[in-house]
Design a protein around this motif. Structure first.
Motif, PDB file in Angstrom:
ATOM      1  N   ASP A  45       0.808  -1.222   0.000  1.00 46.09           N
ATOM      2  CA  ASP A  45       0.000   0.000   0.000  1.00 46.09           C
ATOM      3  C   ASP A  45       0.836   1.264   0.000  1.00 46.09           C
ATOM      4  OD1 ASP A  45      -2.302  -1.610   0.329  1.00 46.09           O
ATOM      5  OD2 ASP A  45      -2.106  -1.551   2.502  1.00 46.09           O
ATOM      6  N   GLY A  46       2.080   1.180  -0.416  1.00 45.02           N
ATOM      7  CA  GLY A  46       3.027   2.281  -0.283  1.00 45.02           C
ATOM      8  C   GLY A  46       2.465   3.664  -0.517  1.00 45.02           C
ATOM      9  N   ALA A  47       1.913   3.924  -1.683  1.00 44.02           N
ATOM     10  CA  ALA A  47       1.428   5.268  -2.022  1.00 44.02           C
ATOM     11  C   ALA A  47       0.281   5.716  -1.120  1.00 44.02           C
ATOM     12  CB  ALA A  47       0.997   5.305  -3.483  1.00 44.02           C
ATOM     13  N   LYS A  48      -0.474   4.778  -0.617  1.00 40.85           N
ATOM     14  CA  LYS A  48      -1.622   5.114   0.236  1.00 40.85           C
ATOM     15  C   LYS A  48      -1.212   5.521   1.648  1.00 40.85           C
ATOM     16  CE  LYS A  48      -4.619   1.928  -2.258  1.00 40.85           C
ATOM     17  NZ  LYS A  48      -5.388   0.674  -2.148  1.00 40.85           N
ATOM     18  N   LEU A  49       0.061   5.372   1.968  1.00 38.19           N
ATOM     19  CA  LEU A  49       0.544   5.699   3.312  1.00 38.19           C
ATOM     20  C   LEU A  49       1.134   7.104   3.402  1.00 38.19           C
ATOM     21  CD1 LEU A  49       2.290   2.329   4.217  1.00 38.19           C
ATOM     22  CD2 LEU A  49      -0.017   3.070   4.816  1.00 38.19           C
ATOM     23  N   ALA A  50       1.084   7.843   2.317  1.00 36.04           N
ATOM     24  CA  ALA A  50       1.707   9.171   2.288  1.00 36.04           C
ATOM     25  C   ALA A  50       1.193  10.075   3.405  1.00 36.04           C
ATOM     26  CB  ALA A  50       1.490   9.831   0.928  1.00 36.04           C
ATOM     27  N   SER A  51      -0.087   9.990   3.728  1.00 36.78           N
ATOM     28  CA  SER A  51      -0.657  10.876   4.750  1.00 36.78           C
ATOM     29  C   SER A  51      -0.110  10.613   6.143  1.00 36.78           C
ATOM     30  CB  SER A  51      -2.189  10.774   4.763  1.00 36.78           C
ATOM     31  OG  SER A  51      -2.591   9.477   5.168  1.00 36.78           O
ATOM     32  N   VAL A  52       0.429   9.415   6.372  1.00 35.75           N
ATOM     33  CA  VAL A  52       0.976   9.074   7.689  1.00 35.75           C
ATOM     34  C   VAL A  52       2.465   8.763   7.626  1.00 35.75           C
ATOM     35  CG1 VAL A  52      -1.226   8.309   8.691  1.00 35.75           C
ATOM     36  CG2 VAL A  52       0.229   6.657   7.473  1.00 35.75           C
ATOM     37  N   SER A  53       3.082   9.061   6.494  1.00 36.00           N
ATOM     38  CA  SER A  53       4.497   8.711   6.329  1.00 36.00           C
ATOM     39  C   SER A  53       5.397   9.410   7.336  1.00 36.00           C
ATOM     40  CB  SER A  53       4.964   8.992   4.898  1.00 36.00           C
ATOM     41  OG  SER A  53       4.828  10.357   4.575  1.00 36.00           O
ATOM     42  N   GLN A  54       5.082  10.638   7.685  1.00 42.46           N
ATOM     43  CA  GLN A  54       5.902  11.358   8.669  1.00 42.46           C
ATOM     44  C   GLN A  54       5.808  10.682  10.038  1.00 42.46           C
ATOM     45  OE1 GLN A  54       5.068  15.536   8.868  1.00 42.46           O
ATOM     46  NE2 GLN A  54       6.930  15.969   9.995  1.00 42.46           N
ATOM     47  N   SER A  55       4.604  10.281  10.433  1.00 41.52           N
ATOM     48  CA  SER A  55       4.434   9.575  11.712  1.00 41.52           C
ATOM     49  C   SER A  55       5.125   8.227  11.698  1.00 41.52           C
ATOM     50  CB  SER A  55       2.952   9.386  12.021  1.00 41.52           C
ATOM     51  OG  SER A  55       2.344  10.612  12.313  1.00 41.52           O
ATOM     52  N   LEU A  56       5.068   7.532  10.581  1.00 45.90           N
ATOM     53  CA  LEU A  56       5.723   6.230  10.485  1.00 45.90           C
ATOM     54  C   LEU A  56       7.243   6.369  10.512  1.00 45.90           C
ATOM     55  CD1 LEU A  56       3.343   4.520   7.924  1.00 45.90           C
ATOM     56  CD2 LEU A  56       3.532   4.046  10.385  1.00 45.90           C
ATOM     57  N   ALA A  57       7.759   7.387   9.854  1.00 48.87           N
ATOM     58  CA  ALA A  57       9.203   7.648   9.921  1.00 48.87           C
ATOM     59  C   ALA A  57       9.609   7.952  11.358  1.00 48.87           C
ATOM     60  CB  ALA A  57       9.577   8.806   9.001  1.00 48.87           C
ATOM     61  N   PHE A  91      10.023   5.929   4.533  1.00 51.64           N
ATOM     62  CA  PHE A  91       8.962   6.842   4.958  1.00 51.64           C
ATOM     63  C   PHE A  91       9.414   8.303   4.907  1.00 51.64           C
ATOM     64  CE2 PHE A  91       7.285   2.941   7.143  1.00 51.64           C
ATOM     65  CZ  PHE A  91       6.211   2.778   6.299  1.00 51.64           C
ATOM     66  N   VAL A  92      10.681   8.563   5.177  1.00 49.38           N
ATOM     67  CA  VAL A  92      11.203   9.920   5.045  1.00 49.38           C
ATOM     68  C   VAL A  92      11.125  10.365   3.584  1.00 49.38           C
ATOM     69  CG1 VAL A  92      13.315  11.320   5.125  1.00 49.38           C
ATOM     70  CG2 VAL A  92      12.660   9.937   7.101  1.00 49.38           C
ATOM     71  N   ARG A  93      11.543   9.505   2.691  1.00 47.51           N
ATOM     72  CA  ARG A  93      11.469   9.828   1.250  1.00 47.51           C
ATOM     73  C   ARG A  93      10.030  10.070   0.813  1.00 47.51           C
ATOM     74  NH1 ARG A  93      15.847   5.371  -0.666  1.00 47.51           N
ATOM     75  NH2 ARG A  93      17.692   6.598  -0.189  1.00 47.51           N
ATOM     76  N   MET A  94       9.123   9.239   1.314  1.00 46.82           N
ATOM     77  CA  MET A  94       7.713   9.403   0.981  1.00 46.82           C
ATOM     78  C   MET A  94       7.192  10.741   1.481  1.00 46.82           C
ATOM     79  SD  MET A  94       4.530   6.880   1.958  1.00 46.82           S
ATOM     80  CE  MET A  94       5.384   5.451   1.302  1.00 46.82           C
ATOM     81  N   THR A  95       7.597  11.108   2.699  1.00 46.73           N
ATOM     82  CA  THR A  95       7.190  12.382   3.280  1.00 46.73           C
ATOM     83  C   THR A  95       7.704  13.534   2.433  1.00 46.73           C
ATOM     84  OG1 THR A  95       7.171  11.447   5.502  1.00 46.73           O
ATOM     85  CG2 THR A  95       7.362  13.840   5.353  1.00 46.73           C
ATOM     86  N   GLU A  96       8.962  13.449   2.041  1.00 48.24           N
ATOM     87  CA  GLU A  96       9.574  14.526   1.238  1.00 48.24           C
ATOM     88  C   GLU A  96       8.900  14.644  -0.125  1.00 48.24           C
ATOM     89  OE1 GLU A  96      13.649  13.303   1.294  1.00 48.24           O
ATOM     90  OE2 GLU A  96      14.010  14.225   3.262  1.00 48.24           O
ATOM     91  N   SER A  97       8.604  13.520  -0.758  1.00 46.47           N
ATOM     92  CA  SER A  97       7.983  13.579  -2.085  1.00 46.47           C
ATOM     93  C   SER A  97       6.522  14.016  -2.023  1.00 46.47           C
ATOM     94  CB  SER A  97       8.131  12.253  -2.823  1.00 46.47           C
ATOM     95  OG  SER A  97       7.378  11.246  -2.200  1.00 46.47           O
ATOM     96  N   ALA A  98       5.882  13.768  -0.871  1.00 46.58           N
ATOM     97  CA  ALA A  98       4.480  14.186  -0.712  1.00 46.58           C
ATOM     98  C   ALA A  98       4.393  15.635  -0.223  1.00 46.58           C
ATOM     99  CB  ALA A  98       3.772  13.270   0.277  1.00 46.58           C
ATOM    100  N   GLY A  99       5.526  16.191   0.180  1.00 49.21           N
ATOM    101  CA  GLY A  99       5.524  17.572   0.674  1.00 49.21           C
ATOM    102  C   GLY A  99       4.924  17.712   2.058  1.00 49.21           C
ATOM    103  N   ASN A 100       4.951  16.601   2.843  1.00 50.28           N
ATOM    104  CA  ASN A 100       4.394  16.653   4.217  1.00 50.28           C
ATOM    105  C   ASN A 100       5.335  17.336   5.164  1.00 50.28           C
ATOM    106  OD1 ASN A 100       2.093  15.288   3.460  1.00 50.28           O
ATOM    107  ND2 ASN A 100       2.899  13.285   4.017  1.00 50.28           N
TER     108      ASN A 100
END
Length: 100
Positions: A45-57, A91-100
């Protein structure tokens, strides 16, 4: 997965609070489970976790910084640190790419 992505994302903050609480001291089972679940979720579910990627990192980083707190027995679980470091980076990369 046994829990949908929306529900999983909802419970991420509860996981974060538990991991940081005194109640999680010595709870090596949860650390092992979290490593497996986060790895599976990231893969499925990688892309679907963008909203919580910062918390997961953040939870991965906290686990790494406080690894001894959980008394993870290497002979049972192996060394979970590399897995948590890899998850944290993802998760850090996901956060950065999502702009969170």
């Amino acid at each position: 997965m046994f829990m949908g992505t929306v529900a999983f994302c909802y419970y991420v903050e509860a996981l974060n609070r538990y991991i940081r609480s005194d109640a999680s001291s010595g709870d090596s089972d949860i650390i092992n489970c979290v490593a497996g679940i986060l790895g599976s979720r990231l893969e499925d579910d990688g892309a679907k976790l963008a909203s919580v990627s910062q918390s997961l990192a953040s939870v991965c980083e906290y686990i790494l910084e406080n690894y001894e707190k959980y008394c993870v027995m290497r002979e049972i679980y192996g060394d979970l640190k590399p897995q948590f470091d890899s998850l944290r980076i993802s998760f850090v990369r996901m956060t950065e790419s999502a702009g969170n």
